[in-house]
Write an enzyme that holds these catalytic residues in place. Structure first.
Site, short mmCIF file in Angstrom:
data_model
loop_
_atom_site.label_atom_id
_atom_site.label_comp_id
_atom_site.label_asym_id
_atom_site.label_seq_id
_atom_site.Cartn_x
_atom_site.Cartn_y
_atom_site.Cartn_z
CE1 TYR A 164 0.10 1.89 13.62
CE2 TYR A 164 -1.93 2.85 12.81
CZ TYR A 164 -0.61 2.48 12.60
OH TYR A 164 -0.03 2.68 11.37
CD GLU A 215 -4.72 6.86 10.31
OE1 GLU A 215 -4.32 7.88 10.89
OE2 GLU A 215 -4.33 5.73 10.59
CD GLU A 241 -1.57 3.51 8.27
OE1 GLU A 241 -1.29 3.82 9.45
OE2 GLU A 241 -1.76 4.34 7.38
CG ASN A 253 -5.29 2.92 8.53
OD1 ASN A 253 -5.44 2.01 7.71
ND2 ASN A 253 -4.87 4.11 8.19
NE ARG A 303 -3.42 2.39 2.73
CZ ARG A 303 -3.37 3.18 3.80
NH1 ARG A 303 -2.63 2.88 4.84
NH2 ARG A 303 -4.07 4.30 3.84
CG HIS A 327 -0.96 8.78 4.13
ND1 HIS A 327 -1.15 7.44 4.29
CD2 HIS A 327 -0.54 9.23 5.34
CE1 HIS A 327 -0.85 7.08 5.53
NE2 HIS A 327 -0.46 8.16 6.19
C1 BGC Z 1 -0.73 6.99 9.87
C2 BGC Z 1 0.70 6.80 9.51
C3 BGC Z 1 1.56 6.86 10.75
C4 BGC Z 1 1.12 5.75 11.69
C5 BGC Z 1 1.93 5.68 12.97
C6 BGC Z 1 -1.15 6.17 11.06
O1 BGC Z 1 -2.18 6.79 11.73
O2 BGC Z 1 -1.57 6.74 8.78
O3 BGC Z 1 1.06 7.78 8.58
O4 BGC Z 1 2.91 6.77 10.48
O5 BGC Z 1 -0.21 5.98 12.05
O6 BGC Z 1 1.76 6.82 13.73
#
Ligand code: BGC
Length: 545
Positions: free
Chosen positions: A315, A182, A382, A313, A90, A136
């Site tokens: 985390y 995002e 992501e 995305n 991507r 982005h």
């Molecule tokens: C973003 C990336 C960023 C990653 C880590 C994501 O929210 O799309 O560009 O590097 O988080 O912070």
């Protein structure tokens, strides 16, 4: 170079060969974070060029001027991807390379177009299927200066022209698109507050106005693709971001309700309009005039252009609790309010103050979304983590990224459980990020790469243990690259056409770097900044960064 990885651990238990075979595995980057070449071949400045080039804005005083120099080293990067068995990548396109003057109808910079054509053709030739994000975060500075960027409806027409240009010039070799990356990051961090470019700092209403313009620009792009470019037979989506909300006290119904709203105010803010044509009821009830309204026609357009797959995305997750009685109504369910503006999480901290290891948050998020939107196909576009101490540890010890390997192992276990036990339709997965790169306001101090970038030694690339682990258990598992069709279409082109890169066009004179020179302030102050020693790592509320 030999990686000193102690021993690669086995694949996660739930990721049986059958499950692994059913998902397209890959890795991701974005243009500004890796390319460099900030003014090469006719490119104009973006809002991130402006911000990063302003002194004192980036934690380690780096910029994206050179970044990982992928602009010049893409062949080497693709060769390394191929070597590791990567089959899906991507990437994003820099709007400022394609349409330097930004506005609809202005000149297309063929040098920029051809840079991406060459890159994508080389990916396909290596058996790697691209998924391309149009935006982005690197808005042409000229559009920010002219009308305030995403705060003006004018952005819709200019974005549509840019999208049309991409379909026209890249649509024969790209068949997987994401319009925006995002929306919370774009609109909350860039327009509500002043953490990200363009540091507008205009409050909650600005976030919603920005989001409204993003949604309409996106819907018009979907419509364009399904009419004018239907013959390209590709798929289009928009990458949405959010954190999972764990009720602080799962036995307290008020906390449970707050956690539900926390999800609604992130994902459903965007996805309800995309699926149902309107904002969620709880947002309309509580946000009053701050939240724009769709006309009947816009609502119809949104319903008619539902995304082809749901791009997430992901985390981590945070604890969420009920807002204090008497909190201002319009803020009651704002994303930040329910976490008290703090990043408190059941997970193990990383070296980024906003990021914790909360693997089941991925599965819980997918369950929540699958239920609300009736089981669409999901792509995790992501997922990843910045490694502790990777900004100072020497080679080769720095490559032994045990923390990151465990992050991926546990998150992928949950992803595979979501697919095999919960029946969530997971199509693709992209590890963030392919290589250490310019991590926005944190510069190179936070490293998310599975490939280490040696800043002291000509940006040399070194696979970390995670790259080897993903390669062994995931990237290499699908024997047949899914890109065969497109690769064949590339092969049919004459080598001369493929190699022709016209002379760079001169940058239009209307484009200038504008330095806003604003300081930055954060709405929530708390000292969780462990890594950089720079008082900024705290982004805003739970969206972190
Ligand atoms: C973003 C990336 C960023 C990653 C880590 C994501 O929210 O799309 O560009 O590097 O988080 O912070």
């Amino acid at each position: 170079m030999l990686v000193t990885v102690s021993a690669l651990s086995p694949a996660p238990d739930a990721c049986t060969a059958a499950v692994r075979n059913s998902i397209n595995w890959g890795t991701a980057t974005s243009a500004y974070q890796v390319e460099g070449g900030w003014d090469a071949d006719g490119k104009s400045p973006s809002i991130w060029d402006t911000l990063a080039q302003s002194p004192g804005k980036i934690a380690d005083n780096t910029t994206g001027d050179v970044a990982c120099d992928m602009y010049n080293r893409w062949a080497e990067d693709i060769a390394l991807m191929k070597q590791l068995g990567v089959k899906n990548y991507r990437l994003s396109v820099a709007w400022t390379r394609i349409i330097p003057a930004g506005v609809a109808g202005s000149a297309v910079n063929m040098a920029g177009v051809n840079w991406y054509r060459n890159l994508i053709k080389a990916l396909l030739a290596a058996g790697i299927r691209p998924a391309v994000t149009m935006y982005h975060w690197d808005l042409p500075q000229v559009l920010q200066d002219e009308y305030g960027g995403f705060l003006s409806p004018k952005i819709q027409e200019d974005f549509l022209y840019y999208a049309d240009t991409l379909f026209k010039h890249l649509g024969d070799i790209v068949d997987q698109w994401m319009t925006f990356n995002e929306v919370i990051s774009i609109c909350e961090l860039g327009y509500q507050v002043d953490v990200f470019a363009p540091q507008a700092n205009k409050g909650l209403g600005a976030k919603y106005t920005c989001g409204h313009n993003v949604l309409l620009a996106h819907a018009k792009t979907m419509q364009l693709y399904r009419t004018k470019y239907a013959a390209q037979k590709g798929r289009v989506s928009i990458a949405l971001d959010g954190k999972w909300g764990y009720p602080k006290d799962p036995n307290n119904p008020a906390d449970v309700a707050a956690a539900e709203n926390f999800m609604v105010f992130q994902y459903a803010w965007m996805a309800d309009p995309l699926y149902f044509g309107d904002y969620p009821a709880v947002m309309k009830e509580t946000q009053g005039a701050l939240l724009p309204k769709f006309t009947a026609e816009e609502s119809k357009l949104l319903r008619a252009t539902t995304i082809d797959f749901f791009s997430v995305n992901f985390y981590c997750g945070y604890y969420v609790w009920a807002p204090a009685p008497g909190s201002p109504k319009e803020l009651t369910y704002d994303v930040g309010a329910n976490t008290g503006g703090q990043f408190i999480s059941p997970g193990i901290p990383s070296n980024a103050p906003w990021l914790f290891k909360t693997p089941d948050g991925l599965r819980l998020t997918l369950q929540w979304l699958a239920k609300r939107y009736n089981g669409p196909e999901f792509w995790i576009t992501e997922n990843g983590v910045s490694g502790p101490d990777e900004d100072w540890k020497p080679l080769p010890a720095v490559l032994d990224d045990v923390y990151r390997q465990d992050y991926y192992k546990t998150y992928l276990d949950n992803l595979c459980l979501a697919k095999s036990v919960d029946g969530v339709n997971v199509g693709n997965y992209y590890a963030w990020s392919w290589m250490d790169n310019f991590e926005w306001r944190d510069g190179f101090k936070k490293r998310f790469g599975i490939i280490y970038i040696d800043l002291k030694n000509n940006l040399a690339r070194h696979p970390k243990g995670t790259a080897k682990w993903l390669s062994q258990h995931f990237f290499n598992i699908n024997p047949v690259a899914p890109a065969t069709l497109r690769a064949a279409s590339v092969a049919r082109q004459t080598p001369a056409a493929a190699a022709a890169v016209p002379k760079p066009a001169a940058a239009p004179s209307t484009v200038a770097v504008s330095s806003k020179g604003k300081g930055f302030s954060l709405p929530f102050s708390f000292a969780l900044n462990k890594g950089s020693g720079f008082g900024l790592s705290v982004k805003f509320g739970p969206q972190g960064k």
